[in-house]
Design an enzyme around this catalytic site. Structure first.
Site, PDB file in Angstrom:
ATOM      1  N   GLU A  33       0.819  -1.089  -0.038  1.00 39.35           N
ATOM      2  CA  GLU A  33      -0.061  -0.104   0.178  1.00 39.35           C
ATOM      3  C   GLU A  33       0.834   1.367   0.003  1.00 39.35           C
ATOM      4  O   GLU A  33       1.611   1.519   0.865  1.00 39.35           O
ATOM      5  CB  GLU A  33      -0.997  -0.010   1.149  1.00 39.35           C
ATOM      6  CG  GLU A  33      -1.693   1.295   1.415  1.00 39.35           C
ATOM      7  CD  GLU A  33      -2.530   1.802   0.144  1.00 39.35           C
ATOM      8  OE1 GLU A  33      -3.389   1.056  -0.324  1.00 39.35           O
ATOM      9  OE2 GLU A  33      -2.196   2.937  -0.243  1.00 39.35           O
ATOM     10  N   VAL A 239     -19.942  21.912 -19.082  1.00 38.99           N
ATOM     11  CA  VAL A 239     -18.962  23.081 -18.576  1.00 38.99           C
ATOM     12  C   VAL A 239     -18.037  23.104 -19.503  1.00 38.99           C
ATOM     13  O   VAL A 239     -17.241  22.148 -20.323  1.00 38.99           O
ATOM     14  CB  VAL A 239     -18.041  22.330 -17.363  1.00 38.99           C
ATOM     15  CG1 VAL A 239     -16.824  23.397 -16.761  1.00 38.99           C
ATOM     16  CG2 VAL A 239     -19.222  22.112 -16.021  1.00 38.99           C
ATOM     17  N   HIS A 441     -42.189  -3.400  15.278  1.00 43.59           N
ATOM     18  CA  HIS A 441     -43.182  -2.067  15.071  1.00 43.59           C
ATOM     19  C   HIS A 441     -42.827  -1.056  16.345  1.00 43.59           C
ATOM     20  O   HIS A 441     -42.542  -1.483  17.312  1.00 43.59           O
ATOM     21  CB  HIS A 441     -44.371  -2.549  14.946  1.00 43.59           C
ATOM     22  CG  HIS A 441     -45.557  -1.432  15.002  1.00 43.59           C
ATOM     23  ND1 HIS A 441     -45.823  -0.631  13.863  1.00 43.59           N
ATOM     24  CD2 HIS A 441     -46.054  -0.818  15.967  1.00 43.59           C
ATOM     25  CE1 HIS A 441     -46.528   0.030  14.079  1.00 43.59           C
ATOM     26  NE2 HIS A 441     -46.740   0.216  15.545  1.00 43.59           N
TER      27      HIS A 441
HETATM   28  P1  FAD Z   1      -9.368   1.775  -3.046  1.00 41.64           P
HETATM   29  O1  FAD Z   1     -10.052   1.750  -1.715  1.00 41.64           O
HETATM   30  O2  FAD Z   1      -9.445   2.857  -4.038  1.00 41.64           O
HETATM   31  O3  FAD Z   1      -7.837   1.301  -2.571  1.00 41.64           O
HETATM   32  C1  FAD Z   1      -6.889   1.330  -3.451  1.00 41.64           C
HETATM   33  C2  FAD Z   1      -5.520   1.297  -2.806  1.00 41.64           C
HETATM   34  O4  FAD Z   1      -4.443   0.820  -3.735  1.00 41.64           O
HETATM   35  C3  FAD Z   1      -5.156   2.682  -2.521  1.00 41.64           C
HETATM   36  O5  FAD Z   1      -4.931   2.874  -1.213  1.00 41.64           O
HETATM   37  C4  FAD Z   1      -4.037   3.028  -3.239  1.00 41.64           C
HETATM   38  O6  FAD Z   1      -3.044   4.055  -2.730  1.00 41.64           O
HETATM   39  C5  FAD Z   1      -3.413   1.739  -3.535  1.00 41.64           C
HETATM   40  N1  FAD Z   1      -2.510   1.505  -4.777  1.00 41.64           N
HETATM   41  C6  FAD Z   1      -2.723   1.766  -6.056  1.00 41.64           C
HETATM   42  N2  FAD Z   1      -1.785   1.315  -6.766  1.00 41.64           N
HETATM   43  C7  FAD Z   1      -0.913   0.896  -5.785  1.00 41.64           C
HETATM   44  C8  FAD Z   1       0.356   0.490  -6.176  1.00 41.64           C
HETATM   45  N3  FAD Z   1       0.759   0.135  -7.245  1.00 41.64           N
HETATM   46  N4  FAD Z   1       1.210   0.084  -4.946  1.00 41.64           N
HETATM   47  C9  FAD Z   1       0.910   0.219  -3.887  1.00 41.64           C
HETATM   48  N5  FAD Z   1      -0.407   0.679  -3.490  1.00 41.64           N
HETATM   49  C10 FAD Z   1      -1.276   0.782  -4.655  1.00 41.64           C
HETATM   50  N6  FAD Z   1     -18.268   3.209  -2.022  1.00 41.64           N
HETATM   51  C11 FAD Z   1     -19.420   2.758  -1.313  1.00 41.64           C
HETATM   52  O7  FAD Z   1     -19.540   1.468  -1.029  1.00 41.64           O
HETATM   53  N7  FAD Z   1     -20.232   3.350  -0.307  1.00 41.64           N
HETATM   54  C12 FAD Z   1     -19.790   4.838  -0.047  1.00 41.64           C
HETATM   55  O8  FAD Z   1     -20.581   5.258   0.513  1.00 41.64           O
HETATM   56  C13 FAD Z   1     -18.819   5.499  -1.006  1.00 41.64           C
HETATM   57  N8  FAD Z   1     -18.520   6.429  -0.859  1.00 41.64           N
HETATM   58  C14 FAD Z   1     -17.460   7.186  -1.588  1.00 41.64           C
HETATM   59  C15 FAD Z   1     -17.246   8.697  -1.456  1.00 41.64           C
HETATM   60  C16 FAD Z   1     -16.141   8.899  -2.137  1.00 41.64           C
HETATM   61  C17 FAD Z   1     -16.079  10.585  -2.175  1.00 41.64           C
HETATM   62  C18 FAD Z   1     -15.539   8.395  -2.954  1.00 41.64           C
HETATM   63  C19 FAD Z   1     -14.347   8.851  -3.738  1.00 41.64           C
HETATM   64  C20 FAD Z   1     -15.738   7.024  -3.247  1.00 41.64           C
HETATM   65  C21 FAD Z   1     -16.768   6.487  -2.495  1.00 41.64           C
HETATM   66  N9  FAD Z   1     -17.187   4.973  -2.528  1.00 41.64           N
HETATM   67  C22 FAD Z   1     -18.025   4.564  -1.924  1.00 41.64           C
HETATM   68  C23 FAD Z   1     -16.466   3.935  -3.353  1.00 41.64           C
HETATM   69  C24 FAD Z   1     -15.338   3.283  -2.736  1.00 41.64           C
HETATM   70  O9  FAD Z   1     -14.469   4.031  -1.889  1.00 41.64           O
HETATM   71  C25 FAD Z   1     -14.391   2.452  -3.464  1.00 41.64           C
HETATM   72  O10 FAD Z   1     -15.613   1.596  -4.325  1.00 41.64           O
HETATM   73  C26 FAD Z   1     -13.607   1.425  -2.833  1.00 41.64           C
HETATM   74  O11 FAD Z   1     -12.709   2.125  -1.984  1.00 41.64           O
HETATM   75  C27 FAD Z   1     -12.997   0.658  -3.504  1.00 41.64           C
HETATM   76  O12 FAD Z   1     -12.049  -0.184  -3.019  1.00 41.64           O
HETATM   77  P2  FAD Z   1     -10.751  -0.906  -3.679  1.00 41.64           P
HETATM   78  O13 FAD Z   1      -9.873  -1.651  -2.774  1.00 41.64           O
HETATM   79  O14 FAD Z   1     -11.175  -1.487  -4.915  1.00 41.64           O
HETATM   80  O15 FAD Z   1      -9.721   0.587  -3.972  1.00 41.64           O
END
Ligand code: FAD
Length: 455
Positions: A33, A239, A441
């Site tokens: 990470e 936009v 309820h």
């Molecule tokens: P991520 O959580 O994006 O994690 C990926 C990680 O990989 C990151 O920490 C990154 O630093 C790391 N990484 C990437 N490439 C490398 C590399 N080469 N080497 C080492 N580390 C690396 N989803 C919901 O279900 N409910 C919600 O309420 C919701 N709210 C959201 C609000 C916002 C503002 C945003 C932006 C997203 C929201 N989401 C929500 C979406 C949700 O955050 C994502 O779907 C989820 O985090 C995806 O998980 P992931 O493990 O695929 O990736």
């Protein structure tokens, strides 16, 4: 060189849960990470936004409490303290993930990792000057904000006039005039926070409606509610440019301008796979997304892609489930990903929650369906806790198979109630059987029971 059973790249909900489940299944796991464990979800997505929205809800309830017989005096909201609390919540949860990784004996490496290629016994991954090898790879690198080619946008991001979800959550001052580019779920949740705490918000959306595929009647309720809080919507508007203190857009062929002191860019997210080295293994891609099957396998045996980086359904709970399905595939446990019963929530006030088919999507698949719509006022608790309230529920019923295939609602607790509908759709039980379920309820969830009796 140490050989791991599994290397996971990315420590978001997909990556950390995958590492945990694989370690519990007896594998020796390394998790890379580069930023912070918990990924987008814990650090700059789901959790921080919901923390802010909860403060906004408390504030609104306090300012509108007179109608409920409560006089709250001089109610104020200190945005800097809201952000401080958000940071504490994030810290608590990220620490929890760190503790879990330690407890499971997952080796966490705080570095950016990239695939180097095949190696003896599996695959090689490079991080800094070190190379690591593993029998299997899980790619869980998440997603990033889409930055459309709008003149002035990049300069705006550099100067801090334009922010994404990452920066906006850490700003300690409230803007006076906020323009949100993009009326999707993320943009709306942030717009809802700022509008609820007194910021004048303008949402500019290219499509004729907000919230993507969300039921248009639900969107209408949201727009009316937000409108009461002074939020303005510019729909079907493109936009054109971001200047130093405004956003230029086109409305019905006319060029218009809205002055502001902050712009939130929220025009969508795309899989983050740049620099991951996917080409080193010849992974099949669909633009930036890594192509996977229902077991989360890529076209290369032993390599999986879970969460946002496969671009299927960019939600944290999808990533969790995909993590489990991928690990089960590695362990030889029968399992498969189902994308048709994954709920989606908009945590605005009122909340929106949907799962499964809409009438339109069902009909497009050739299903014979009927819809039942009921106001939430059918639930005693909803009446007790709201002044009027336009919340409603829609159930979509497959009339051939005699089961529920969709549920769409807007109103209080929708995010929690939707799980009842998920179970009803997932089990495929007939309405006659569902009628026998006893709900506590008074709960707002009883509106589902009422709606089932209308089928
Ligand atoms: P991520 O959580 O994006 O994690 C990926 C990680 O990989 C990151 O920490 C990154 O630093 C790391 N990484 C990437 N490439 C490398 C590399 N080469 N080497 C080492 N580390 C690396 N989803 C919901 O279900 N409910 C919600 O309420 C919701 N709210 C959201 C609000 C916002 C503002 C945003 C932006 C997203 C929201 N989401 C929500 C979406 C949700 O955050 C994502 O779907 C989820 O985090 C995806 O998980 P992931 O493990 O695929 O990736």
């Amino acid at each position: 060189m140490e050989l791991f059973d599994l290397i996971v790249i990315g420590g978001g909900p997909g990556g950390y849960l995958c590492a945990e489940r694989a370690a519990q299944g007896g594998m020796k796991v390394a998790l890379f990470e580069e930023r912070a464990l918990g990924g987008t979800c814990l650090n700059e997505g789901c959790v921080p936004t919901k923390t802010l929205l909860n403060s906004a809800k408390l504030y609104r309830h306090a300012t509108e409490s007179e109608a409920f017989g409560v006089t709250a005096g001089n109610v104020t909201l200190d945005h800097a303290r809201v952000v401080e609390r958000k940071n504490k919540v994030v810290h608590t949860l990220v620490s929890g993930v760190k503790g879990t990784m330690k407890g499971c004996k997952v080796t966490v490496i705080d570095k950016r990792a990239a695939i180097e290629g095949r190696a003896e016994g599996g695959f090689a991954v490079k991080a800094g000057s070190d190379t690591y090898t593993a029998k299997r790879l899980v790619l869980a690198s998440g997603s990033e904000t889409v930055v459309p080619p709008i003149p002035g946008l990049k300069e705006g991001i550099e100067s801090g006039f334009v922010v994404t979800n990452r920066e906006v959550l850490d700003r300690k001052e409230l803007p006076k005039e906020l323009v949100v580019i993009g009326g999707g779920v993320i943009g709306l949740e942030m717009a809802c926070y700022f509008a609820s705490v007194g910021v004048h918000v303008t949402v500019i959306e290219m499509m004729p409606k907000i919230a993507g595929p969300t039921d248009p009647a639900i969107c209408k309720v949201l727009m009316d509610e937000y409108g009461k809080r002074g939020m303005e919507f510019k729909l079907s508007c493109k936009v054109l440019e971001v200047t130093k203190d405004s956003v230029l857009y086109e409305e019905a062929g006319e060029k218009k301008e809205v002055k502001c002191d902050l712009v939130l860019l929220s025009a969508g997210r795309k899989p983050f796979t740049q620099g991951l080295g996917v080409e080193k293994l010849g992974l099949e891609m669909n633009r930036a997304a890594i192509v996977t099957d229902s077991h989360l396998c890529t076209n290369v045996a032993g390599v999986y892609a879970i969460g946002d980086c496969n671009g299927k359904l960019m939600l944290a709970h999808t990533a969790y489930r995909e993590a489990e399905v991928a690990v089960n595939h590695m362990l030889g446990v029968r399992d498969e990903m189902r994308y048709d019963v994954i709920p989606a929530v908009i945590y605005t006030d009122p909340e929106v929650a949907c799962v499964g088919e809409s009438v339109e999507s069902a009909q497009a698949k050739g299903l014979a369906v009927k819809e039942v719509k009921l106001p939430m006022l059918f639930a005693g608790r909803y009446v007790a806790e709201n002044r009027g309230g336009r919340g409603f529920i829609k159930l979509v019923v497959d009339t051939d198979r005699n089961c529920l295939v969709g549920c769409h609602m807007v109103g209080s607790y929708a995010s929690e109630i939707v799980m009842t509908a998920v179970m009803m759709i997932d089990t495929g039980l007939p309405p006659e059987r569902l009628k026998k379920l006893v709900f506590p309820h008074p709960t707002v969830a009883e509106v589902i029971r009422e709606a089932i009796f209308q089928i």
